[in-house]
Write a protein that holds these residues in place. Structure first.
Motif, mmCIF file in Angstrom:
data_model
loop_
_atom_site.group_PDB
_atom_site.id
_atom_site.type_symbol
_atom_site.label_atom_id
_atom_site.label_comp_id
_atom_site.label_asym_id
_atom_site.label_seq_id
_atom_site.Cartn_x
_atom_site.Cartn_y
_atom_site.Cartn_z
ATOM 1 N N SER A 174 -33.229 16.835 -13.572
ATOM 2 C CA SER A 174 -33.397 16.752 -12.116
ATOM 3 C C SER A 174 -32.138 16.984 -11.284
ATOM 4 O O SER A 174 -32.207 16.924 -10.060
ATOM 5 N N SER A 176 -29.617 18.085 -8.759
ATOM 6 C CA SER A 176 -29.832 19.026 -7.645
ATOM 7 C C SER A 176 -28.729 18.909 -6.593
ATOM 8 O O SER A 176 -28.940 19.188 -5.435
ATOM 9 N N GLN A 268 -35.869 17.009 -5.502
ATOM 10 C CA GLN A 268 -35.920 18.452 -5.728
ATOM 11 C C GLN A 268 -36.156 19.215 -4.425
ATOM 12 O O GLN A 268 -36.022 18.667 -3.346
#
Length: 408
Positions: A174, A176, A268
């Protein structure tokens, strides 16, 4: 009294977004104006059917979350997206919109941070006095929180053991947040790099991010909550802080609602990606809890120090981080050193039959094309000029609006 649920009966998902100006993506600290537009008057929580909206510590971050526990993960991406569209429609006349990803690429937290000035503000003021919240670790962070229930000590033991094991892998799925203040930071998950030390004034609060080896409520209070309470006492002279909130490990036990909250997931580009990641994490935990991968004793023996080494490298390198600890890999039935990307590909094949088909394409894109951090870096192609970074992050706001993945 909160209703108690058994393992994986229900879920709670929370997503955080920043408000930014549409033209230049500068921070827009007007969450109060958004909540007034929706509700008619200022309130810190708004129930919008199955989803609720609320403020955060700072005036530019809004949280949208499941309104209480939900049994079904599968329709949630669309539900969250509908709320994103509604918020963006309310913000449009104010020339403002939501920005995804776990860190703002340009924000200067010293000059741009405004704390929430309304309900609960005395708690935020106290936090600010102790930690100085005008820094990236406090005011430039956006995450997804996954809340999972447990019924009693027996279930807590299994769930906490499984969660501790997978925390080090999460940045490889994940991450980001590769850009801060217009520069590539060298960390795929810069949010978590700051998370490690943003409460250094009272180290008892975050510990080593990976929680200690505690598997009963009694042990948890003695090992984690009591030291926190003791450490905070000299600062919290009016007794307004709750130990549940002060605990800032990467997963925190909420005995007030019999749940564990996972906090290491970066947000995200769109809810579709967020919920696919949540689905994969949850199905991985089920494999561990149901001893499909390794026995409980093998999961429980991992120290926070050994797990932290793996997490720390993942924060820097994301999915390309190579795990050489073969004992750890054996937990997942992997025999040779490999990247976190390969670990997740292996787990996904095991978990896939239990994951809803609507998530397949999204998960496979992330596993094959890399984390959002990697995809952002690729599209920037080493051009970190303000105009190029702005262009890329503007396209990320479009992904949020259309609920589509960010790809070159």
């Amino acid at each position: 009294m909160n209703k108690k649920y058994h393992l994986f009966d229900v879920y709670g998902i929370e997503l955080e977004y920043m408000l930014v100006n549409q033209s230049d993506l500068k921070i827009a600290p007007i969450v109060d104006a958004l909540l007034i537009k929706k509700h008619g008057k200022l309130t810190s929580d708004i129930v919008n059917g199955k989803i609720a909206w609320s403020n955060e510590l700072v005036a530019h971050v809004v949280e949208i979350k499941t309104n209480g526990p939900t049994k079904n993960l599968n329709g949630l991406a669309d539900l969250f997206h509908k709320n994103v569209l509604e918020i963006n429609a309310l913000l449009k006349p104010l020339q403002t919109e939501l920005l995804p990803t776990a860190a703002h690429p340009f924000m200067n937290p010293v000059s741009e941070t405004q704390l929430w000035k309304h309900s609960y503000s005395e708690v935020y003021e106290l936090y600010n006095r102790i930690f100085n919240c005008k820094n990236h670790g406090w005011s430039n962070v956006q995450s997804v929180h996954i809340n999972l229930p447990f019924f009693d000590d027996k279930e807590f033991e299994k769930l906490h053991a499984a969660i501790r094991i997978i925390l080090p892998l999460i940045p490889g799925l994940s991450a980001s947040s590769p850009i801060l203040e217009g520069k590539l930071t060298g960390f795929k998950d810069t949010r978590l790099e700051y998370y490690k030390t943003n409460q250094k004034e009272i180290p008892e609060m975050t510990g080593l991010v990976i929680p200690e080896r505690v598997f009963t409520k009694l042990d948890y209070f003695a090992t984690i909550f009591e030291p926190i309470k003791k450490a905070i006492k000299p600062f919290d002279t009016h007794n307004i802080l709750d130990h549940h909130f002060l605990n800032s490990r990467g997963a925190i036990a909420r005995f007030d609602r019999n749940a564990i909250e996972i906090r290491l997931v970066d947000i995200q580009e769109c809810p579709k990606a967020d919920l696919a990641i949540c689905a994969l994490i949850i199905e991985t935990l089920k494999l561990l809890v149901n001893k499909k991968l390794s026995p409980l004793a093998a999961q429980k023996r991992w120290t926070k120090e050994d797990l932290y080494v793996i997490l720390n490298d993942a924060i820097k390198h994301g999915e390309t981080s190579v795990i050489e600890n073969l004992d750890y890999l054996n937990v997942f039935d992997i025999e040779d050193a490999c990247s976190i990307q390969d670990v997740w590909k292996h787990i996904y094949q095991l978990a896939k039959p239990n994951i809803h088909k609507s998530h397949y394409k999204t998960i496979e894109t992330i596993l094959n094309e890399g984390t959002l951090a990697t995809r952002i870096e690729k599209v920037l192609a080493e051009d970190y000029s303000e105009s190029n970074v702005l262009k890329v992050y503007k396209s990320l706001t479009s992904c949020l609006e259309t609920n589509t993945l960010f790809l070159k």
